[in-house]
Design an enzyme around this catalytic site. Structure first.
Site, short mmCIF file in Angstrom:
data_model
loop_
_atom_site.label_atom_id
_atom_site.label_comp_id
_atom_site.label_asym_id
_atom_site.label_seq_id
_atom_site.Cartn_x
_atom_site.Cartn_y
_atom_site.Cartn_z
N ILE A 129 0.83 -1.21 0.00
CA ILE A 129 0.00 0.00 0.00
C ILE A 129 0.86 1.26 0.00
O ILE A 129 0.42 2.32 -0.39
CB ILE A 129 -1.01 0.05 1.18
CG1 ILE A 129 -0.28 0.17 2.52
CG2 ILE A 129 -1.96 -1.14 1.15
CD1 ILE A 129 -1.18 0.66 3.65
N ASP A 130 2.13 1.13 0.45
CA ASP A 130 3.00 2.30 0.60
C ASP A 130 3.45 2.91 -0.73
O ASP A 130 3.84 4.07 -0.78
CB ASP A 130 4.27 1.94 1.39
CG ASP A 130 3.97 1.48 2.80
OD1 ASP A 130 2.81 1.55 3.21
OD2 ASP A 130 4.92 1.03 3.47
N ARG A 165 -13.76 22.61 12.74
CA ARG A 165 -12.59 22.05 13.42
C ARG A 165 -11.46 21.78 12.43
O ARG A 165 -11.69 21.68 11.22
CB ARG A 165 -12.96 20.72 14.07
CG ARG A 165 -13.73 20.87 15.34
CD ARG A 165 -14.22 19.54 15.84
NE ARG A 165 -14.82 19.67 17.16
CZ ARG A 165 -15.70 18.83 17.67
NH1 ARG A 165 -16.09 17.78 16.96
NH2 ARG A 165 -16.17 19.00 18.87
N ARG A 174 5.10 4.20 6.61
CA ARG A 174 6.43 4.02 7.19
C ARG A 174 7.46 5.06 6.75
O ARG A 174 7.49 6.14 7.30
CB ARG A 174 6.95 2.61 6.87
CG ARG A 174 7.73 2.09 8.02
CD ARG A 174 8.05 0.66 8.05
NE ARG A 174 7.70 -0.17 6.93
CZ ARG A 174 7.47 -1.47 7.03
NH1 ARG A 174 7.52 -2.02 8.21
NH2 ARG A 174 7.18 -2.18 5.99
N GLY A 188 -8.25 17.26 -0.53
CA GLY A 188 -8.25 18.71 -0.33
C GLY A 188 -7.72 19.11 1.04
O GLY A 188 -8.33 19.92 1.73
N GLU A 225 2.68 8.47 8.85
CA GLU A 225 3.13 7.90 10.12
C GLU A 225 4.63 8.09 10.36
O GLU A 225 5.08 8.16 11.50
CB GLU A 225 2.79 6.40 10.20
CG GLU A 225 3.51 5.56 9.19
CD GLU A 225 3.30 4.06 9.40
OE1 GLU A 225 3.13 3.62 10.54
OE2 GLU A 225 3.31 3.33 8.40
O1 F6P Z 1 4.44 -1.76 4.53
C1 F6P Z 1 3.09 -1.69 4.75
C2 F6P Z 1 2.76 -1.14 6.10
O2 F6P Z 1 1.36 -1.09 6.23
C3 F6P Z 1 3.37 0.22 6.45
O3 F6P Z 1 2.65 1.29 5.87
C4 F6P Z 1 3.33 0.21 7.94
O4 F6P Z 1 4.30 1.06 8.48
C5 F6P Z 1 3.63 -1.22 8.27
O5 F6P Z 1 3.26 -1.98 7.13
C6 F6P Z 1 2.91 -1.74 9.47
O6 F6P Z 1 3.37 -3.03 9.72
P1 F6P Z 1 2.65 -4.06 10.69
O7 F6P Z 1 1.41 -4.54 10.02
O8 F6P Z 1 3.66 -5.14 10.86
O9 F6P Z 1 2.31 -3.32 11.93
#
Ligand code: F6P
Length: 324
Positions: A129-130, A165, A174, A188, A225
């Protein structure tokens, strides 16, 4: 042991919507070409443990529309060591596996390259997904995650604007700001915080205050994140600085990883799965499938793992301009 050419298939690392569609495409393309397919359970961990399952056409029935991965997945520490890789190769040989298709993200492509260096015929399929994998415009699962984020933020905006808000929304990714930047455009948002561009909480607060003064009745802030600023701390700081809007925050978390794949991801996964098997039939290996322009291309795994995919800064700036 079977005389037929036998392909193993596994999913590894974080699951991504569309992985099942890729598994289905691999299995059915292989069977259509009179090859054997072995499903490897639990990613590389299952490879070194010999967790194998013969795959027939009905084993991949009804999975096209399902998120996650029916082969299950893992992040295997043991496989990162040479001893683990040796165990995996031994198990592959014992099972009569002639080649392996690895569906996964950056770490999974590292593993695929390591096997390839040791003489195993491997093809990688990018699934994450990243969207942080070099060599493909987009990975399987990214589009679905993007749509999940968009739906969530649309809902949050309804309530944000009703109460005037500022809403902070934390996206996954990650080390990559891809999801956050694209989310800022399609949702947006006022500002996106990403690992690639350092910013302070006070600078974000100033942007939110500016939006308030320009007469906006809500603000959306997307925080990747890995941006370096915790979403809770950012919300607190914006509240403390009294910028006009009160804040609320939502961490989307693993919601972004699940769900039925979009049509785009099903198509991408199906195309890549077919091409991966065709490549092996043509004697190609040590490669990853990648979307280049409108076609599926093959990129050497060595190039994939030695390059870092960067967020396109054009999109980062576009998000800012469109937030006026
Ligand atoms: O690499 C995909 C991902 O969803 C990242 O976006 C995220 O930081 C990580 O995996 C989370 O990993 P886990 O499911 O091991 O907590």
């Amino acid at each position: 042991m079977s005389e037929k050419f036998t392909i193993g298939v596994l999913t590894s690392g974080g699951d991504a919507p569309g992985m099942n569609a890729a598994i289905r495409a691999v299995v059915r393309t292989a069977l259509a070409n009179d090859l054997n397919v072995i499903g490897v359970m639990h990613g590389y961990e299952g490879l070194l443990n010999g967790e194998f399952k013969p795959m027939g056409p009905r084993d991949v029935g009804g999975i096209l529309q399902r998120g996650g991965t029916v082969l299950l997945t893992s992040r295997s520490k043991r496989f990162q060591e040479p001893a683990g890789q040796r165990d995996a190769i031994r198990k592959m040989n014992e099972a009569g596996m002639d080649a392996l298709i690895v569906i996964g993200g950056e770490g999974s492509m590292n593993g695929a390259h390591a096997l390839s260096q040791q003489g195993i015929k491997v093809i990688g399929i990018p699934g994450s997904i990243d969207n942080d994998i070099w060599g493909t415009n987009i990975a399987i699962g990214t589009d679905t995650a993007m749509n999940t984020i968009m739906e969530a933020v649309d809902k949050l905006r309804d309530t944000a604007s009703s109460h005037q808000r500022a809403f902070l929304v934390e996206t996954m990714g990650r080390n990559s700001g891809y999801l956050a930047v694209m989310a800022a455009i399609v949702c947006g948002a006022e500002v996106a915080l990403i690992p690639e561009v350092p910013i302070t909480a006070d600078e974000v607060a100033a942007t939110v205050e500016d939006a308030y003064k320009r007469g906006k009745n809500h603000a959306i802030i997307i925080n990747a994140e890995g941006s370096g600023i915790r979403t809770t701390d950012l919300a607190q700081r914006i509240d403390d600085l009294d910028v006009g809007f009160k804040t609320r925050m939502t961490i989307l978390g693993h919601i972004q990883r699940g769900g039925s794949p979009t049509a785009y991801d099903r198509l991408l996964a199906s195309r890549m799965g077919v091409k991966a098997v065709e490549a092996l039939i043509e004697g190609k290996h040590g490669l990853m499938t990648g979307l280049k322009g409108k076609g599926i291309d093959f990129i050497p795994l060595g190039d994939v793992i030695s390059n870092k995919r960067k967020v396109n800064m054009e999109y980062f700036h576009m998000a800012k301009v469109l937030a006026r």
